[in-house]
Design a protein around this motif. Structure first.
Motif, PDB file in Angstrom:
ATOM      1  N   GLY A  78     -21.776  44.155 -11.464  1.00 56.39           N
ATOM      2  CA  GLY A  78     -21.312  44.039 -10.077  1.00 56.39           C
ATOM      3  C   GLY A  78     -20.719  45.330  -9.553  1.00 56.39           C
ATOM      4  N   ARG A  79     -20.904  45.554  -8.251  1.00 58.35           N
ATOM      5  CA  ARG A  79     -20.384  46.761  -7.618  1.00 58.35           C
ATOM      6  C   ARG A  79     -19.993  46.443  -6.181  1.00 58.35           C
ATOM      7  NH1 ARG A  79     -19.561  51.871  -8.367  1.00 58.35           N
ATOM      8  NH2 ARG A  79     -19.923  53.376  -6.721  1.00 58.35           N
ATOM      9  N   TRP A  80     -18.934  47.094  -5.703  1.00 57.70           N
ATOM     10  CA  TRP A  80     -18.492  46.970  -4.312  1.00 57.70           C
ATOM     11  C   TRP A  80     -18.668  48.331  -3.662  1.00 57.70           C
ATOM     12  CZ3 TRP A  80     -12.953  45.215  -2.481  1.00 57.70           C
ATOM     13  CH2 TRP A  80     -12.987  44.954  -1.118  1.00 57.70           C
ATOM     14  N   GLN A  81     -19.727  48.446  -2.874  1.00 57.00           N
ATOM     15  CA  GLN A  81     -20.031  49.717  -2.215  1.00 57.00           C
ATOM     16  C   GLN A  81     -18.992  50.012  -1.126  1.00 57.00           C
ATOM     17  OE1 GLN A  81     -22.107  51.552  -3.561  1.00 57.00           O
ATOM     18  NE2 GLN A  81     -23.598  50.257  -4.555  1.00 57.00           N
ATOM     19  N   LEU A  82     -18.819  51.253  -0.800  1.00 59.09           N
ATOM     20  CA  LEU A  82     -17.830  51.662   0.201  1.00 59.09           C
ATOM     21  C   LEU A  82     -18.141  51.087   1.577  1.00 59.09           C
ATOM     22  CD1 LEU A  82     -15.327  53.317   0.871  1.00 59.09           C
ATOM     23  CD2 LEU A  82     -16.821  55.264   1.288  1.00 59.09           C
ATOM     24  N   ASP A  83     -19.424  51.017   1.926  1.00 58.67           N
ATOM     25  CA  ASP A  83     -19.811  50.557   3.266  1.00 58.67           C
ATOM     26  C   ASP A  83     -20.179  49.075   3.303  1.00 58.67           C
ATOM     27  OD1 ASP A  83     -22.119  50.772   1.790  1.00 58.67           O
ATOM     28  OD2 ASP A  83     -23.265  51.766   3.357  1.00 58.67           O
ATOM     29  N   GLU A  84     -19.822  48.335   2.265  1.00 57.51           N
ATOM     30  CA  GLU A  84     -20.181  46.918   2.161  1.00 57.51           C
ATOM     31  C   GLU A  84     -18.967  46.029   2.427  1.00 57.51           C
ATOM     32  OE1 GLU A  84     -21.486  43.821  -1.395  1.00 57.51           O
ATOM     33  OE2 GLU A  84     -21.093  45.901  -1.861  1.00 57.51           O
ATOM     34  N   MET A  85     -19.188  44.982   3.215  1.00 59.41           N
ATOM     35  CA  MET A  85     -18.134  43.994   3.409  1.00 59.41           C
ATOM     36  C   MET A  85     -18.192  42.984   2.269  1.00 59.41           C
ATOM     37  SD  MET A  85     -17.895  43.140   7.449  1.00 59.41           S
ATOM     38  CE  MET A  85     -19.612  42.794   7.740  1.00 59.41           C
ATOM     39  N   ALA A  86     -17.034  42.618   1.751  1.00 61.28           N
ATOM     40  CA  ALA A  86     -16.940  41.541   0.775  1.00 61.28           C
ATOM     41  C   ALA A  86     -16.541  40.285   1.526  1.00 61.28           C
ATOM     42  CB  ALA A  86     -15.899  41.876  -0.288  1.00 61.28           C
ATOM     43  N   THR A  87     -17.072  39.148   1.116  1.00 57.66           N
ATOM     44  CA  THR A  87     -16.692  37.874   1.704  1.00 57.66           C
ATOM     45  C   THR A  87     -15.666  37.228   0.796  1.00 57.66           C
ATOM     46  OG1 THR A  87     -18.878  37.608   2.703  1.00 57.66           O
ATOM     47  CG2 THR A  87     -17.518  35.627   2.488  1.00 57.66           C
ATOM     48  N   ILE A  88     -14.519  36.894   1.369  1.00 60.02           N
ATOM     49  CA  ILE A  88     -13.444  36.230   0.640  1.00 60.02           C
ATOM     50  C   ILE A  88     -13.477  34.753   1.009  1.00 60.02           C
ATOM     51  CG2 ILE A  88     -10.953  36.154   0.233  1.00 60.02           C
ATOM     52  CD1 ILE A  88     -12.364  38.808  -0.605  1.00 60.02           C
ATOM     53  N   THR A  89     -13.530  33.890   0.006  1.00 62.03           N
ATOM     54  CA  THR A  89     -13.552  32.442   0.229  1.00 62.03           C
ATOM     55  C   THR A  89     -12.323  31.832  -0.433  1.00 62.03           C
ATOM     56  OG1 THR A  89     -15.972  32.483   0.195  1.00 62.03           O
ATOM     57  CG2 THR A  89     -14.913  30.332  -0.030  1.00 62.03           C
ATOM     58  N   VAL A  90     -11.562  31.100   0.370  1.00 61.95           N
ATOM     59  CA  VAL A  90     -10.324  30.485  -0.114  1.00 61.95           C
ATOM     60  C   VAL A  90     -10.468  28.962  -0.044  1.00 61.95           C
ATOM     61  CG1 VAL A  90      -7.834  30.321   0.224  1.00 61.95           C
ATOM     62  CG2 VAL A  90      -9.029  32.448   0.799  1.00 61.95           C
ATOM     63  N   PRO A  91     -10.373  28.254  -1.175  1.00 57.73           N
ATOM     64  CA  PRO A  91     -10.401  26.795  -1.138  1.00 57.73           C
ATOM     65  C   PRO A  91      -9.131  26.269  -0.463  1.00 57.73           C
ATOM     66  CG  PRO A  91     -10.588  27.622  -3.396  1.00 57.73           C
ATOM     67  CD  PRO A  91     -10.265  28.772  -2.520  1.00 57.73           C
ATOM     68  N   LEU A  92      -9.286  25.289   0.413  1.00 58.69           N
ATOM     69  CA  LEU A  92      -8.156  24.707   1.129  1.00 58.69           C
ATOM     70  C   LEU A  92      -7.975  23.248   0.753  1.00 58.69           C
ATOM     71  CD1 LEU A  92      -8.875  26.147   4.697  1.00 58.69           C
ATOM     72  CD2 LEU A  92      -7.308  27.055   2.979  1.00 58.69           C
ATOM     73  N   GLU A  93      -6.798  22.713   1.049  1.00 54.72           N
ATOM     74  CA  GLU A  93      -6.521  21.297   0.797  1.00 54.72           C
ATOM     75  C   GLU A  93      -7.179  20.421   1.853  1.00 54.72           C
ATOM     76  OE1 GLU A  93      -3.818  23.585   1.157  1.00 54.72           O
ATOM     77  OE2 GLU A  93      -4.018  24.022  -0.970  1.00 54.72           O
ATOM     78  N   LYS A  94      -7.261  20.931   3.084  1.00 58.27           N
ATOM     79  CA  LYS A  94      -7.884  20.170   4.169  1.00 58.27           C
ATOM     80  C   LYS A  94      -8.762  21.108   4.994  1.00 58.27           C
ATOM     81  CE  LYS A  94      -3.913  20.639   7.203  1.00 58.27           C
ATOM     82  NZ  LYS A  94      -3.028  20.006   8.144  1.00 58.27           N
ATOM     83  N   VAL A  95      -9.639  20.543   5.785  1.00 57.24           N
ATOM     84  CA  VAL A  95     -10.588  21.319   6.582  1.00 57.24           C
ATOM     85  C   VAL A  95      -9.843  22.213   7.574  1.00 57.24           C
ATOM     86  CG1 VAL A  95     -12.476  21.153   8.244  1.00 57.24           C
ATOM     87  CG2 VAL A  95     -12.354  19.544   6.342  1.00 57.24           C
ATOM     88  N   ALA A  96     -10.257  23.459   7.671  1.00 57.20           N
ATOM     89  CA  ALA A  96      -9.677  24.386   8.640  1.00 57.20           C
ATOM     90  C   ALA A  96     -10.189  24.026  10.033  1.00 57.20           C
ATOM     91  CB  ALA A  96     -10.052  25.827   8.299  1.00 57.20           C
ATOM     92  N   THR A  97      -9.285  23.684  10.911  1.00 59.04           N
ATOM     93  CA  THR A  97      -9.663  23.327  12.274  1.00 59.04           C
ATOM     94  C   THR A  97      -9.837  24.587  13.109  1.00 59.04           C
ATOM     95  OG1 THR A  97      -7.338  23.126  12.895  1.00 59.04           O
ATOM     96  CG2 THR A  97      -8.458  21.123  12.158  1.00 59.04           C
ATOM     97  N   ALA A  98     -10.481  24.442  14.249  1.00 60.00           N
ATOM     98  CA  ALA A  98     -10.670  25.574  15.150  1.00 60.00           C
ATOM     99  C   ALA A  98      -9.305  26.068  15.624  1.00 60.00           C
ATOM    100  CB  ALA A  98     -11.529  25.163  16.341  1.00 60.00           C
ATOM    101  N   GLY A  99      -9.159  27.384  15.695  1.00 60.26           N
ATOM    102  CA  GLY A  99      -7.892  27.957  16.153  1.00 60.26           C
ATOM    103  C   GLY A  99      -7.671  29.338  15.578  1.00 60.26           C
ATOM    104  N   VAL A 100      -6.465  29.841  15.784  1.00 61.41           N
ATOM    105  CA  VAL A 100      -6.088  31.179  15.333  1.00 61.41           C
ATOM    106  C   VAL A 100      -5.305  31.061  14.027  1.00 61.41           C
ATOM    107  CG1 VAL A 100      -4.810  33.277  15.922  1.00 61.41           C
ATOM    108  CG2 VAL A 100      -5.994  31.995  17.715  1.00 61.41           C
ATOM    109  N   TYR A 101      -5.662  31.872  13.052  1.00 61.44           N
ATOM    110  CA  TYR A 101      -5.022  31.861  11.738  1.00 61.44           C
ATOM    111  C   TYR A 101      -4.458  33.240  11.428  1.00 61.44           C
ATOM    112  CZ  TYR A 101      -7.158  27.348  10.815  1.00 61.44           C
ATOM    113  OH  TYR A 101      -7.512  26.023  10.873  1.00 61.44           O
ATOM    114  N   GLN A 102      -3.246  33.264  10.898  1.00 58.89           N
ATOM    115  CA  GLN A 102      -2.644  34.508  10.408  1.00 58.89           C
ATOM    116  C   GLN A 102      -3.112  34.705   8.973  1.00 58.89           C
ATOM    117  OE1 GLN A 102      -0.656  36.949  11.816  1.00 58.89           O
ATOM    118  NE2 GLN A 102      -0.929  38.014   9.867  1.00 58.89           N
ATOM    119  N   ILE A 103      -3.858  35.777   8.743  1.00 58.66           N
ATOM    120  CA  ILE A 103      -4.397  36.079   7.411  1.00 58.66           C
ATOM    121  C   ILE A 103      -3.716  37.335   6.895  1.00 58.66           C
ATOM    122  CG2 ILE A 103      -6.478  36.604   6.069  1.00 58.66           C
ATOM    123  CD1 ILE A 103      -6.715  33.903   7.410  1.00 58.66           C
ATOM    124  N   ASP A 104      -3.156  37.240   5.698  1.00 58.82           N
ATOM    125  CA  ASP A 104      -2.592  38.398   5.003  1.00 58.82           C
ATOM    126  C   ASP A 104      -3.307  38.491   3.665  1.00 58.82           C
ATOM    127  OD1 ASP A 104      -0.270  39.048   6.849  1.00 58.82           O
ATOM    128  OD2 ASP A 104       0.155  36.949   6.367  1.00 58.82           O
TER     129      ASP A 104
END
Length: 163
Positions: A78-104
């Motif tokens: 595996g490799r993470w290229q400089l110009d490549e976006m990585a997709t981060i997937t976070v399992p949640l307890e409940k479905v994420a509803t439409a709206g604004v989320y603060q991500i850190d």
């Protein structure tokens, strides 16, 4: 084109994981000055609206391959290229509803040329991301402007004092 911020402003969505659990996905750019082997990615810690999701539960997708935390530590291809976006997937307890989320996020990268006690380089970033509804939108709708979250000179909150 990649955003300057590590957390990219596009690509945030509510998802269903392979095991049926709900999750939230967003994209990040490589914060390092060059591409790295995936095994040098120590882990990705995520906070969503203040709730911490440790690196052991976060999934990272690089070059269309999904890695768990343990798989990242042991991969030799595996490799993470400089110009490549990585997709981060976070399992949640409940479905994420439409709206604004603060991500850190804190991305920890191991520097192989620095002695072990000092080789962990954390890169932290914050952003407000919008999750859109899953159903088709028709007719006039109220919208959310993500521009208002950019904190540039036109949207930052300034207080002027009178003397």
């Amino acid at each position: 084109m990649l955003d300057t911020n590590v957390i990219q402003s596009r690509g945030c969505s509510a998802v269903t994981l392979a095991d049926g659990r709900p999750g939230l996905q967003f994209k990040v750019r490589n914060p390092n000055y060059r591409g790295i082997q995936a095994s040098l990615l120590i882990g990705v810690d995520v906070w969503i609206n203040g709730n911490k999701y440790p690196r052991e539960v976060v999934l990272v997708t690089l070059q269309d391959k999904v890695y768990s935390h343990n798989e990242l530590q042991t991969t030799v291809t595996g490799r993470w290229q400089l110009d490549e976006m990585a997709t981060i997937t976070v399992p949640l307890e409940k479905v994420a509803t439409a709206g604004v989320y603060q991500i850190d996020v804190t991305i920890n990268i191991r520097r192989p040329y620095i002695p072990v006690p000092y080789c962990d380089s954390p890169f932290s970033s914050s952003a407000k991301l919008v999750v859109l509804p899953n159903h088709a939108i028709s007719g006039p709708q109220l919208g959310v402007s993500t521009y208002s979250f950019t904190n540039d000179i036109y949207t930052a909150h300034h207080r002027f004092r009178s003397k």
